[in-house]
Design a protein around this motif. Structure first.
Motif, PDB file in Angstrom:
ATOM      1  N   PHE A  36      49.151  65.334   9.235  1.00 37.80           N
ATOM      2  CA  PHE A  36      50.155  65.849   8.310  1.00 37.80           C
ATOM      3  C   PHE A  36      49.598  65.781   6.895  1.00 37.80           C
ATOM      4  O   PHE A  36      49.368  64.687   6.375  1.00 37.80           O
ATOM      5  N   GLN A  37      49.364  66.947   6.303  1.00 37.22           N
ATOM      6  CA  GLN A  37      48.894  66.987   4.927  1.00 37.22           C
ATOM      7  C   GLN A  37      50.110  66.779   4.028  1.00 37.22           C
ATOM      8  O   GLN A  37      50.921  67.681   3.809  1.00 37.22           O
ATOM      9  N   LEU A  38      50.238  65.571   3.515  1.00 39.87           N
ATOM     10  CA  LEU A  38      51.433  65.164   2.801  1.00 39.87           C
ATOM     11  C   LEU A  38      51.653  65.945   1.511  1.00 39.87           C
ATOM     12  O   LEU A  38      52.785  66.109   1.072  1.00 39.87           O
ATOM     13  N   ARG A  39      50.594  66.430   0.932  1.00 37.05           N
ATOM     14  CA  ARG A  39      50.710  67.259  -0.264  1.00 37.05           C
ATOM     15  C   ARG A  39      51.491  68.535   0.052  1.00 37.05           C
ATOM     16  O   ARG A  39      52.196  69.072  -0.793  1.00 37.05           O
ATOM     17  N   GLN A  40      51.363  68.996   1.273  1.00 41.64           N
ATOM     18  CA  GLN A  40      52.013  70.248   1.663  1.00 41.64           C
ATOM     19  C   GLN A  40      53.382  70.036   2.299  1.00 41.64           C
ATOM     20  O   GLN A  40      54.293  70.828   2.096  1.00 41.64           O
ATOM     21  N   CYS A  41      53.540  68.983   3.110  1.00 42.28           N
ATOM     22  CA  CYS A  41      54.825  68.807   3.813  1.00 42.28           C
ATOM     23  C   CYS A  41      55.620  67.610   3.337  1.00 42.28           C
ATOM     24  O   CYS A  41      56.807  67.510   3.630  1.00 42.28           O
ATOM     25  N   GLY A  42      54.983  66.672   2.625  1.00 44.09           N
ATOM     26  CA  GLY A  42      55.672  65.463   2.207  1.00 44.09           C
ATOM     27  C   GLY A  42      56.030  64.599   3.411  1.00 44.09           C
ATOM     28  O   GLY A  42      55.597  64.845   4.530  1.00 44.09           O
ATOM     29  N   LEU A  43      56.828  63.586   3.163  1.00 41.04           N
ATOM     30  CA  LEU A  43      57.328  62.748   4.252  1.00 41.04           C
ATOM     31  C   LEU A  43      58.704  63.287   4.623  1.00 41.04           C
ATOM     32  O   LEU A  43      59.697  62.959   3.993  1.00 41.04           O
ATOM     33  N   THR A  44      58.738  64.125   5.622  1.00 42.50           N
ATOM     34  CA  THR A  44      59.990  64.752   6.042  1.00 42.50           C
ATOM     35  C   THR A  44      60.918  63.707   6.652  1.00 42.50           C
ATOM     36  O   THR A  44      60.478  62.610   7.027  1.00 42.50           O
ATOM     37  N   ASN A  45      62.168  64.039   6.776  1.00 46.86           N
ATOM     38  CA  ASN A  45      63.125  63.126   7.415  1.00 46.86           C
ATOM     39  C   ASN A  45      62.710  62.812   8.846  1.00 46.86           C
ATOM     40  O   ASN A  45      62.862  61.687   9.309  1.00 46.86           O
ATOM     41  N   GLU A  46      62.145  63.793   9.547  1.00 44.41           N
ATOM     42  CA  GLU A  46      61.703  63.575  10.930  1.00 44.41           C
ATOM     43  C   GLU A  46      60.548  62.577  10.995  1.00 44.41           C
ATOM     44  O   GLU A  46      60.521  61.712  11.874  1.00 44.41           O
ATOM     45  N   ILE A  47      59.616  62.691  10.061  1.00 40.28           N
ATOM     46  CA  ILE A  47      58.491  61.743  10.025  1.00 40.28           C
ATOM     47  C   ILE A  47      59.002  60.349   9.673  1.00 40.28           C
ATOM     48  O   ILE A  47      58.621  59.363  10.299  1.00 40.28           O
ATOM     49  N   LYS A  48      59.878  60.253   8.686  1.00 39.68           N
ATOM     50  CA  LYS A  48      60.420  58.943   8.303  1.00 39.68           C
ATOM     51  C   LYS A  48      61.215  58.321   9.447  1.00 39.68           C
ATOM     52  O   LYS A  48      61.133  57.109   9.665  1.00 39.68           O
ATOM     53  N   THR A  49      61.941  59.134  10.195  1.00 40.32           N
ATOM     54  CA  THR A  49      62.679  58.625  11.360  1.00 40.32           C
ATOM     55  C   THR A  49      61.704  58.057  12.388  1.00 40.32           C
ATOM     56  O   THR A  49      61.919  56.966  12.929  1.00 40.32           O
ATOM     57  N   LEU A  50      60.618  58.761  12.654  1.00 32.71           N
ATOM     58  CA  LEU A  50      59.607  58.283  13.597  1.00 32.71           C
ATOM     59  C   LEU A  50      58.981  56.976  13.108  1.00 32.71           C
ATOM     60  O   LEU A  50      58.804  56.027  13.880  1.00 32.71           O
ATOM     61  N   LEU A  51      58.652  56.909  11.822  1.00 35.48           N
ATOM     62  CA  LEU A  51      58.032  55.706  11.261  1.00 35.48           C
ATOM     63  C   LEU A  51      59.004  54.525  11.210  1.00 35.48           C
ATOM     64  O   LEU A  51      58.582  53.384  11.057  1.00 35.48           O
TER      65      LEU A  51
END
Length: 152
Positions: A36-51
């Motif tokens: 996940f290129q964070l510069r392009q997508c950021g930390l989405t809610n879905e990623i934060k939920t997974l983490l």
């Protein structure tokens, strides 16, 4: 997935007082590694939920530092993380870093040639992709090796 390899990459800073936010988040599953290129997508809610999901193990090295850096992008409550380096220290293993643990337990060497690459670029090189994917994949493999030898 119940177990994911976890890592981040951050553009290196070469001047005093200079720092960058994480550029890349890597998660390795059974059949694929996701970058996940964070510069392009950021930390989405879905990623934060997974983490934040305690039921999904995220295994890697130096996780405390990686999570602190990710928190600078967006706050979330980390759960389910296993720091393989900390486990190695607590169990008296002779290596605590990803490269040393890989050589010691998995019997192969991983390259650190892209360590100082610019991870903030829009298009990663094939070498960067391979390097980043390998680091996350190795975290997952080491977790299963720890289980096999009853370190965790």
């Amino acid at each position: 997935e119940k177990v994911l390899g976890f890592d981040i990459e951050t553009r290196p800073a070469f001047n005093k007082g200079q720092s960058y936010l994480p550029s890349l988040l890597q998660l390795a599953g059974t059949k694929a590694v996701y970058l996940f290129q964070l510069r392009q997508c950021g930390l989405t809610n879905e990623i934060k939920t997974l983490l934040s999901r305690a039921g999904t193990i995220k295994a890697g090295v130096s996780i405390h530092q990686d999570l602190a850096e990710l928190q600078q992008i967006s706050r979330f409550k980390p759960a389910g993380f296993v720091d393989l380096g900390e486990v190695a220290k607590s169990k008296g293993l002779p290596h605590h870093g990803l490269r040393g643990l890989t050589a010691y337990l998995l019997q192969f060497r991983i390259s650190k040639s892209c360590r100082t690459a610019n991870w903030g670029v829009k298009q990663l090189t094939q070498n960067q992709i391979k390097y980043a994917a390998t680091d996350a994949w190795v975290g997952r493999e080491l977790y299963f090796k720890y289980k096999q030898i009853k370190v965790i």
